[in-house]
Design a protein around this motif. Structure first.
Motif, mmCIF file in Angstrom:
data_model
loop_
_atom_site.group_PDB
_atom_site.id
_atom_site.type_symbol
_atom_site.label_atom_id
_atom_site.label_comp_id
_atom_site.label_asym_id
_atom_site.label_seq_id
_atom_site.Cartn_x
_atom_site.Cartn_y
_atom_site.Cartn_z
ATOM 1 N N GLN A 3 -3.732 -27.299 21.178
ATOM 2 C CA GLN A 3 -4.481 -26.551 20.159
ATOM 3 C C GLN A 3 -4.637 -25.296 20.012
ATOM 4 N N LEU A 4 -4.251 -24.574 19.017
ATOM 5 C CA LEU A 4 -4.327 -23.231 18.886
ATOM 6 C C LEU A 4 -5.941 -22.574 18.731
ATOM 7 N N VAL A 5 -6.112 -21.687 19.810
ATOM 8 C CA VAL A 5 -7.495 -21.420 20.068
ATOM 9 C C VAL A 5 -7.428 -19.740 19.577
ATOM 10 N N GLU A 6 -8.261 -19.559 18.532
ATOM 11 C CA GLU A 6 -8.276 -18.133 18.038
ATOM 12 C C GLU A 6 -9.568 -17.410 18.521
ATOM 13 N N SER A 7 -9.793 -16.103 18.671
ATOM 14 C CA SER A 7 -10.810 -15.403 18.864
ATOM 15 C C SER A 7 -10.638 -13.849 18.253
ATOM 16 N N GLY A 8 -11.860 -13.502 18.316
ATOM 17 C CA GLY A 8 -11.899 -11.850 17.602
ATOM 18 C C GLY A 8 -12.681 -11.818 16.408
ATOM 19 N N GLY A 9 -12.870 -12.918 15.742
ATOM 20 C CA GLY A 9 -13.581 -12.539 14.410
ATOM 21 C C GLY A 9 -14.862 -12.081 14.598
ATOM 22 N N GLY A 10 -15.543 -11.895 13.396
ATOM 23 C CA GLY A 10 -16.837 -11.270 13.474
ATOM 24 C C GLY A 10 -17.187 -10.508 12.284
ATOM 25 N N LEU A 11 -18.533 -9.723 12.248
ATOM 26 C CA LEU A 11 -19.012 -9.100 11.302
ATOM 27 C C LEU A 11 -18.555 -7.752 11.469
ATOM 28 N N VAL A 12 -17.950 -6.966 10.452
ATOM 29 C CA VAL A 12 -17.806 -5.404 10.480
ATOM 30 C C VAL A 12 -17.985 -4.730 9.100
ATOM 31 N N GLN A 13 -18.336 -3.424 9.422
ATOM 32 C CA GLN A 13 -18.583 -2.724 8.065
ATOM 33 C C GLN A 13 -17.128 -2.324 7.406
ATOM 34 N N ALA A 14 -17.145 -2.061 6.323
ATOM 35 C CA ALA A 14 -15.997 -1.835 5.615
ATOM 36 C C ALA A 14 -15.515 -0.421 6.243
ATOM 37 N N GLY A 15 -14.215 -0.311 6.032
ATOM 38 C CA GLY A 15 -13.527 0.734 7.019
ATOM 39 C C GLY A 15 -13.357 0.482 8.393
ATOM 40 N N TYR A 110 1.369 -25.964 14.223
ATOM 41 C CA TYR A 110 0.170 -26.322 14.565
ATOM 42 C C TYR A 110 -0.917 -24.994 13.865
ATOM 43 N N TRP A 111 -1.927 -25.657 13.717
ATOM 44 C CA TRP A 111 -2.797 -24.639 13.087
ATOM 45 C C TRP A 111 -4.156 -24.559 14.057
ATOM 46 N N GLY A 112 -4.881 -23.224 14.100
ATOM 47 C CA GLY A 112 -5.953 -23.023 14.684
ATOM 48 C C GLY A 112 -7.088 -23.520 13.900
ATOM 49 N N GLN A 113 -8.257 -23.545 14.400
ATOM 50 C CA GLN A 113 -9.622 -24.201 13.819
ATOM 51 C C GLN A 113 -10.015 -23.109 12.802
ATOM 52 N N GLY A 114 -9.389 -21.751 12.974
ATOM 53 C CA GLY A 114 -10.120 -20.559 12.100
ATOM 54 C C GLY A 114 -11.196 -19.895 12.677
#
Length: 121
Positions: A3-15, A110-114
């Motif tokens: 499986q491909l495991v992604e990390s690092g997403g989240g909420l950020v302000q513009a810029g 393979y694809w990660g889960q997003g």
């Protein structure tokens, strides 16, 4: 099973900036091309950036100069550094990799889960 495991997403302000990471779980032999795609609500999945094992890169026009794809072949990891984020970058980001699981096998995509990236204005 790989499986491909992604990390690092989240909420950020513009810029702002975010860095996504993706690596396979489980044992593999090698990885050829690695890439990041994204899909915004109501839109088709689109290619963000792609990188060959040898280091050649390509980007979607709207990401050039803001996003940087990189990879660490020793760690089988691909990264996406996203700078100067805009609200229109809000999407689910998917990792994609062409993986050979064993020395004698052919490669398979393979694809990660997003991972969700949300950019607020």
């Amino acid at each position: 099973q790989v499986q491909l495991v992604e990390s690092g997403g989240g909420l950020v302000q513009a810029g702002g900036s975010l860095r996504l990471s993706c690596a396979p779980s489980g044992s593999i032999f090698s990885i050829n091309d690695m890439a990041w795609y994204r899909q915004a609500p109501g839109k088709q999945r689109e290619l963000v950036a792609q990188m060959t094992r040898g280091g050649s890169t390509s980007y979607a026009d709207s990401m050039k100069g803001r996003f940087t794809i990189s990879r660490d072949n020793a760690k089988n990891t691909v990264y996406l550094q996203m700078n100067s984020l805009k609200p229109e970058d809000t999407a689910v980001y998917y990792c994609n990799a062409d993986i050979r699981r064993w020395r004698w096998s052919s490669s398979q995509v393979y694809w990660g889960q997003g991972t969700q990236v949300t950019v607020s204005s």
